[in-house]
Scaffold this active site. Sequence first.
Site, PDB file in Angstrom:
ATOM      1  N   ASP A 167      58.201 -19.521  11.977  1.00  0.00           N
ATOM      2  CA  ASP A 167      57.955 -20.662  11.089  1.00  0.00           C
ATOM      3  C   ASP A 167      58.387 -21.987  11.699  1.00  0.00           C
ATOM      4  O   ASP A 167      58.780 -22.912  10.996  1.00  0.00           O
ATOM      5  CB  ASP A 167      58.646 -20.455   9.726  1.00  0.00           C
ATOM      6  CG  ASP A 167      58.248 -19.136   9.108  1.00  0.00           C
ATOM      7  OD1 ASP A 167      57.036 -18.870   9.060  1.00  0.00           O
ATOM      8  OD2 ASP A 167      59.134 -18.365   8.711  1.00  0.00           O
ATOM      9  N   LYS A 189      54.239 -23.262  14.842  1.00  0.00           N
ATOM     10  CA  LYS A 189      53.353 -22.895  15.962  1.00  0.00           C
ATOM     11  C   LYS A 189      51.884 -23.050  15.613  1.00  0.00           C
ATOM     12  O   LYS A 189      51.089 -23.452  16.439  1.00  0.00           O
ATOM     13  CB  LYS A 189      53.569 -21.420  16.360  1.00  0.00           C
ATOM     14  CG  LYS A 189      54.901 -21.121  16.955  1.00  0.00           C
ATOM     15  CD  LYS A 189      55.030 -19.629  17.270  1.00  0.00           C
ATOM     16  CE  LYS A 189      54.950 -18.730  16.066  1.00  0.00           C
ATOM     17  NZ  LYS A 189      56.051 -18.841  15.124  1.00  0.00           N
ATOM     18  N   LYS A 225      50.243 -25.156  13.821  1.00  0.00           N
ATOM     19  CA  LYS A 225      49.730 -26.508  14.004  1.00  0.00           C
ATOM     20  C   LYS A 225      49.618 -26.859  15.495  1.00  0.00           C
ATOM     21  O   LYS A 225      48.639 -27.461  15.927  1.00  0.00           O
ATOM     22  CB  LYS A 225      50.647 -27.500  13.289  1.00  0.00           C
ATOM     23  CG  LYS A 225      50.280 -28.929  13.579  1.00  0.00           C
ATOM     24  CD  LYS A 225      51.144 -29.928  12.866  1.00  0.00           C
ATOM     25  CE  LYS A 225      51.048 -31.266  13.576  1.00  0.00           C
ATOM     26  NZ  LYS A 225      51.855 -32.299  12.948  1.00  0.00           N
ATOM     27  N   ASN A 241      51.763  -9.837   9.143  1.00  0.00           N
ATOM     28  CA  ASN A 241      53.069 -10.332   8.677  1.00  0.00           C
ATOM     29  C   ASN A 241      53.211 -11.825   8.958  1.00  0.00           C
ATOM     30  O   ASN A 241      54.052 -12.503   8.377  1.00  0.00           O
ATOM     31  CB  ASN A 241      54.226  -9.559   9.348  1.00  0.00           C
ATOM     32  CG  ASN A 241      54.107  -9.461  10.861  1.00  0.00           C
ATOM     33  OD1 ASN A 241      53.066  -9.752  11.421  1.00  0.00           O
ATOM     34  ND2 ASN A 241      55.165  -9.037  11.515  1.00  0.00           N
ATOM     35  N   GLY A 246      52.395 -15.901   9.148  1.00  0.00           N
ATOM     36  CA  GLY A 246      51.876 -16.862   8.185  1.00  0.00           C
ATOM     37  C   GLY A 246      51.807 -18.206   8.870  1.00  0.00           C
ATOM     38  O   GLY A 246      52.806 -18.881   9.035  1.00  0.00           O
ATOM     39  N   HIS A 247      50.642 -18.574   9.344  1.00  0.00           N
ATOM     40  CA  HIS A 247      50.480 -19.835  10.062  1.00  0.00           C
ATOM     41  C   HIS A 247      49.715 -20.817   9.183  1.00  0.00           C
ATOM     42  O   HIS A 247      48.565 -20.593   8.856  1.00  0.00           O
ATOM     43  CB  HIS A 247      49.729 -19.616  11.384  1.00  0.00           C
ATOM     44  CG  HIS A 247      50.516 -18.811  12.362  1.00  0.00           C
ATOM     45  ND1 HIS A 247      49.933 -18.128  13.409  1.00  0.00           N
ATOM     46  CD2 HIS A 247      51.839 -18.587  12.459  1.00  0.00           C
ATOM     47  CE1 HIS A 247      50.882 -17.521  14.103  1.00  0.00           C
ATOM     48  NE2 HIS A 247      52.047 -17.783  13.547  1.00  0.00           N
ATOM     49  N   THR A 248      50.404 -21.874   8.799  1.00  0.00           N
ATOM     50  CA  THR A 248      49.758 -22.852   7.936  1.00  0.00           C
ATOM     51  C   THR A 248      49.138 -23.943   8.789  1.00  0.00           C
ATOM     52  O   THR A 248      49.800 -24.523   9.637  1.00  0.00           O
ATOM     53  CB  THR A 248      50.793 -23.470   6.964  1.00  0.00           C
ATOM     54  OG1 THR A 248      51.488 -22.400   6.345  1.00  0.00           O
ATOM     55  CG2 THR A 248      50.130 -24.334   5.910  1.00  0.00           C
ATOM     56  N   GLN A 290      55.689 -14.963  14.715  1.00  0.00           N
ATOM     57  CA  GLN A 290      57.140 -14.835  14.564  1.00  0.00           C
ATOM     58  C   GLN A 290      57.887 -15.672  15.625  1.00  0.00           C
ATOM     59  O   GLN A 290      57.317 -16.635  16.110  1.00  0.00           O
ATOM     60  CB  GLN A 290      57.579 -13.352  14.596  1.00  0.00           C
ATOM     61  CG  GLN A 290      57.101 -12.556  13.387  1.00  0.00           C
ATOM     62  CD  GLN A 290      55.725 -11.932  13.571  1.00  0.00           C
ATOM     63  OE1 GLN A 290      55.401 -11.419  14.630  1.00  0.00           O
ATOM     64  NE2 GLN A 290      54.903 -11.986  12.550  1.00  0.00           N
ATOM     65  N   THR A 338      61.469  -8.159  13.887  1.00  0.00           N
ATOM     66  CA  THR A 338      60.184  -7.511  13.678  1.00  0.00           C
ATOM     67  C   THR A 338      60.032  -6.464  14.791  1.00  0.00           C
ATOM     68  O   THR A 338      60.872  -6.387  15.695  1.00  0.00           O
ATOM     69  CB  THR A 338      59.037  -8.541  13.625  1.00  0.00           C
ATOM     70  OG1 THR A 338      57.860  -7.891  13.125  1.00  0.00           O
ATOM     71  CG2 THR A 338      58.760  -9.192  14.971  1.00  0.00           C
ATOM     72  N   LYS A 358      59.020 -31.171  12.402  1.00  0.00           N
ATOM     73  CA  LYS A 358      59.718 -31.480  11.139  1.00  0.00           C
ATOM     74  C   LYS A 358      60.975 -32.339  11.254  1.00  0.00           C
ATOM     75  O   LYS A 358      61.898 -32.215  10.451  1.00  0.00           O
ATOM     76  CB  LYS A 358      60.014 -30.182  10.398  1.00  0.00           C
ATOM     77  CG  LYS A 358      58.718 -29.478   9.948  1.00  0.00           C
ATOM     78  CD  LYS A 358      58.994 -28.283   9.096  1.00  0.00           C
ATOM     79  CE  LYS A 358      58.350 -28.348   7.741  1.00  0.00           C
ATOM     80  NZ  LYS A 358      58.507 -27.120   6.960  1.00  0.00           N
ATOM     81  N   SER A 378      56.242 -33.376  16.237  1.00  0.00           N
ATOM     82  CA  SER A 378      55.251 -33.146  15.189  1.00  0.00           C
ATOM     83  C   SER A 378      55.891 -33.356  13.822  1.00  0.00           C
ATOM     84  O   SER A 378      57.008 -32.905  13.565  1.00  0.00           O
ATOM     85  CB  SER A 378      54.737 -31.711  15.322  1.00  0.00           C
ATOM     86  OG  SER A 378      54.459 -31.153  14.068  1.00  0.00           O
ATOM     87  N   GLY A 390      54.802 -33.535   9.490  1.00  0.00           N
ATOM     88  CA  GLY A 390      53.719 -33.243   8.564  1.00  0.00           C
ATOM     89  C   GLY A 390      52.883 -32.072   9.047  1.00  0.00           C
ATOM     90  O   GLY A 390      53.200 -31.444  10.062  1.00  0.00           O
TER      91      GLY A 390
HETATM   92  P1  IMP Z   1      58.255  -7.303   9.390  1.00  0.00           P
HETATM   93  O1  IMP Z   1      57.675  -8.049  10.533  1.00  0.00           O
HETATM   94  O2  IMP Z   1      57.415  -7.354   8.150  1.00  0.00           O
HETATM   95  O3  IMP Z   1      58.666  -5.909   9.745  1.00  0.00           O
HETATM   96  O4  IMP Z   1      59.635  -8.053   8.964  1.00  0.00           O
HETATM   97  C1  IMP Z   1      60.786  -8.058   9.803  1.00  0.00           C
HETATM   98  C2  IMP Z   1      61.494  -9.394   9.724  1.00  0.00           C
HETATM   99  O5  IMP Z   1      60.697 -10.399  10.328  1.00  0.00           O
HETATM  100  C3  IMP Z   1      61.778  -9.887   8.299  1.00  0.00           C
HETATM  101  O6  IMP Z   1      62.985 -10.619   8.319  1.00  0.00           O
HETATM  102  C4  IMP Z   1      60.620 -10.839   8.042  1.00  0.00           C
HETATM  103  O7  IMP Z   1      60.942 -11.803   7.060  1.00  0.00           O
HETATM  104  C5  IMP Z   1      60.464 -11.464   9.409  1.00  0.00           C
HETATM  105  N1  IMP Z   1      59.102 -11.977   9.666  1.00  0.00           N
HETATM  106  C6  IMP Z   1      57.981 -11.269   9.927  1.00  0.00           C
HETATM  107  N2  IMP Z   1      56.946 -12.085  10.153  1.00  0.00           N
HETATM  108  C7  IMP Z   1      57.409 -13.335  10.043  1.00  0.00           C
HETATM  109  C8  IMP Z   1      56.816 -14.622  10.205  1.00  0.00           C
HETATM  110  O8  IMP Z   1      55.631 -14.774  10.523  1.00  0.00           O
HETATM  111  N3  IMP Z   1      57.625 -15.697  10.029  1.00  0.00           N
HETATM  112  C9  IMP Z   1      58.946 -15.549   9.737  1.00  0.00           C
HETATM  113  N4  IMP Z   1      59.545 -14.376   9.578  1.00  0.00           N
HETATM  114  C10 IMP Z   1      58.790 -13.282   9.741  1.00  0.00           C
HETATM  115 MG    MG Z   2      55.046 -18.672   9.499  1.00  0.00          MG
END
Ligand code: IMP
Ligand code: MG
Length: 431
Positions: free
Chosen positions: A13, A16, A18, A38, A40-42, A223, A238, A330, A412, A414
């Site tokens: 988070d 990346k 952006k 897993n 989440g890229h906004t 990640q 992860t 940020k 960067s 915003g």
């Molecule tokens: P998993 O990847 O779902 O197995 O989660 C393992 C750990 O990685 C947990 O603490 C999740 O919150 C964290 N995690 C997995 N993907 C992301 C991501 O894209 N951003 C931030 N934390 C992540």
């Molecule tokens: Mg993310």
Amino acid sequence: MPSLVVIGAQWGDEGKGKIVHLIGKNSDYIVRYQGGNNAGHTVVFDGKHFVLHLLPSGILEPGKKCVLGNGLVIDPAAFKEEVEFFENRKIKVRGRLYVSLAAHVILPYHKYLDTLRETASKSGAIGTTRKGIGPAYSDKVGRTGIRVADYLEPELFQTLLDQNLKEKEPLLSQVKPIKQIRQEIMKDYRELRDFMEQFATDTTILLSNAIKKDQRMLFESAQGTMLDVDFGTYPYVTSSNPIAGGACSGAGVGPRYIDEVLGVIKAYTTRVGDGPFPTELNSAEGNYLQSKGQEFGATTGRRRRCGWFDALVVKHAFRINGIKRFALTKLDVLEGLDPIRICVGYKVGSKTLSNFPVSRTLQANSVPIYKNFRGFKGNLRELKDFSAFPLEARRFVKEIEKAVDAKCALVSMGKSREETLILDKDFPWLQ
Ligand code: IMP
Ligand code: MG
């Protein structure tokens, strides 16, 4: 054959998505090499917010070729849903998205096992996204996994599925009868299989041909280094290698074809999920960062834990990834706090540490040693030139550079691409 890997140097988070989107417009290929949905890229594109979970951020850039490498674990249902989401918004995906035949698939039982592990005992929980990531990678290294190539062969798939269900029955039967899980999987199998087939290929041939033709390659990590299974805060990590080295094994590209690694760091630190976080702020300052920075997990919606910038974390990440240039995101969020701080060491009992420790006991008991700086005022997001930034903000960036021994190439603020300042005019990836 210029190729760049973009990695996150904290707990993910960092922003990346952006940065990849920004650099991606000058790339021919954008390649993801680990993780799954897993992530989440906004990304803001054409004034609209998009959250990408599985597809590379480059998918928003028309005409770019995008690859999901062998290092990924892919949930066929989530894959179809995400492709259709973009196609329904007039973003053409078919014909320029390629999925490795050697990537592994995530099936519903992986998600059940993930949730079971998370809920079985409070002390054993990692705080995962419950998308089945860990169990799918466990199967991969345990040699019972099902690859995309296997998924495409109906008979083989059913044999492997039955072997897996039998093996996992003692655990899975706590959730529901095995027969029911099998039915659930087979109900959508044909449709998901046929959908996947349109994208599946040996991506190593594609990438090696592109490299031979001097195409520009951008490897996009998901990640962050502190979630890396080897170098992160194990076991609160992860199950893949988000580090730059992961690009070689996760995309099937030799190390000689990687030219540079860009680290992305946030001007403070956040983490979603459990595990050590020495500079975490359980205070009004932490709440300020959380709400001003809109720090909510893009995948799970959880509140992100927030704290000061930790130079030990970033130094550790830069060492492992070989980073000399970084993008800072940020910085504007720190406005309004005074003082602002950088952690430059840890105290554990009577000992002082200047490097992030490997021991989980030390990680859990590290108390940050801070250097304090005066805060700054003003809306940085309105400024188009770094020299116009308040002196205190510029000094903070210089102090980060000094503390982590690398150069700030981009600042960067915003979410939109436009709110980015280029400090290092020689940075070749934007030309
Ligand atoms: P998993 O990847 O779902 O197995 O989660 C393992 C750990 O990685 C947990 O603490 C999740 O919150 C964290 N995690 C997995 N993907 C992301 C991501 O894209 N951003 C931030 N934390 C992540
Ligand atoms: Mg993310």
